[in-house]
Design an enzyme around this catalytic site. Structure first.
Site, PDB file in Angstrom:
ATOM      1  N   HIS A 166       0.843  -1.196   0.000  1.00  0.00           N
ATOM      2  CA  HIS A 166       0.000   0.000   0.000  1.00  0.00           C
ATOM      3  C   HIS A 166       0.880   1.250   0.000  1.00  0.00           C
ATOM      4  CE1 HIS A 166      -4.003  -1.792   1.252  1.00  0.00           C
ATOM      5  NE2 HIS A 166      -3.179  -2.813   1.433  1.00  0.00           N
ATOM      6  N   GLU A 229       3.297  -0.274   4.058  1.00  0.00           N
ATOM      7  CA  GLU A 229       2.981   1.112   3.692  1.00  0.00           C
ATOM      8  C   GLU A 229       4.272   1.731   3.174  1.00  0.00           C
ATOM      9  OE1 GLU A 229       0.071   2.447   3.644  1.00  0.00           O
ATOM     10  OE2 GLU A 229      -1.153   1.100   4.880  1.00  0.00           O
TER      11      GLU A 229
END
Length: 349
Positions: A166, A229
């Site tokens: 992500h 992330e």
């Protein structure tokens, strides 16, 4: 019988898996070979692709790599498409069973995070509660694809992996960090060492069962699973992919079976101690839009108010992650974590 030339033409789309997916097209064939016939591939539907070595062994690792669960998080999507291209060309050896998933193609085409509901809150069967959502059938499809893929995988520790990539809405004190799902067991040294190899600076440890894709694969499929992330949301084509080189290299070493990476420092660990839940549209979140993830706040600091609901920092210091007052009522508007690096490292299994 399909000739080598025909097989090559049928596999040409693997040079740009992203383009095929954004166009909403299907490949000319559903299965074939690539990488000079060293790799077998099978298209499993929109944004879903399985790749296996032609000489796949029974005890080979099974690795799921996903991106685009949020459609506007473009850098990991581009990295994953390039990974497919390099495997198909034979530039990157494949030494595992690999399932590639572009999570939310509809949102990717629209350039949006999601169409109706956050796909990464619909796993573990939660999609059944939102049957009218355009994301609900996709969550069910991804669950089924992952369950089928791992159903024939080995059961030894480290035989099953899921890396869900992500990017974040806002900046972070730690530019690249990971989230590990709660399984009831201590996190593994294998995962922490791999994250160190990827130069991930921090790991957030969940303490309750969640409804994310990585929670599903950890709980239902027994995978070593993490959510990465890797920076901030950017439009397609506007990413500086060199910023993600260490994580990309770690994924490539994982799927190619290489064990030659220099060992990085273990990431710092942060454990979730609470969350801010949006009760209503009256929520006031006293965190500026430019406050980075993992920003620390001192004991007593009021962070949120929503009718009679208040959230004030209870520990000496808590850091906020994913503050977002724009979520729908009933959903998480922020996580609060404390640092637990020493205890976490000591307990690694």
């Amino acid at each position: 019988m399909t000739s080598s030339a025909d097989s090559g033409r049928d596999a040409a789309w693997l040079d740009d898996f992203l383009a095929l997916t954004l166009a909403g097209d299907a490949p000319p064939a559903e299965a074939g070979e690539c990488a000079a016939r060293a790799v077998r591939w099978r298209w499993l539907g929109d944004g879903l692709l399985r790749l296996e070595p032609a000489d796949a062994a029974q005890r080979m690792q099974s690795v799921l790599v996903s991106a685009g669960v949020h459609g506007d998080e473009t850098a990991p999507i581009e990295l994953l498409s390039t990974l497919v291209r390099d495997i198909a060309r034979g530039a990157l050896p494949l030494r595992c069973r690999l399932l590639v998933a572009l999570g939310n193609p509809g949102a990717m085409r629209a350039g949006e995070r999601y169409l109706d509901d956050d796909l990464n809150r619909l796993f573990g069967g939660r999609h059944a509660q939102l049957a009218a959502s355009r994301e609900a059938p996709r969550a069910a499809q991804l669950e089924a694809a992952a369950a089928l893929f791992f159903s024939t995988a080995g059961r030894a520790r480290g035989a099953r992996w899921h890396i869900d990539m992500h990017t974040a809405i806002r900046a972070s004190v730690f530019e690249q960090f990971a989230l590990l799902p709660h399984t009831g067991e201590p996190p593994t040294r294998t995962m922490f060492e791999w994250l160190g190899e990827a130069q991930i600076a921090a790991v957030l440890l969940h303490t309750t069962k969640g409804s994310t894709f990585s929670h599903f694969t950890a709980q239902a499929c027994g995978a070593l699973a993490c959510t990465l992330e890797l920076g901030k949301v950017m439009p397609f084509g506007a990413n500086d992919l060199s910023r993600f080189a260490p994580a990309d290299a770690a994924v490539r070493r994982l799927v190619s079976g290489r064990r030659d990476a220099p060992r990085g420092a273990l990431p710092r660990a942060f454990t979730v101690v609470d969350q801010i839940t949006k009760q209503s549209d009256a929520l006031e979140l006293f965190v500026a839009n430019d406050v980075p993830n993992f920003t620390p706040f001192a004991r007593g600091t009021l962070l949120a108010r929503d009718g009679d609901y208040r959230y004030a920092v209870r520990h000496e210091q808590e850091r906020i992650v994913f503050p977002n007052p724009s979520v729908k009522p009933g959903l998480r508007a922020g996580l609060l974590v404390i640092e637990t690096t020493r205890d976490t490292h000591a307990a690694l299994a």
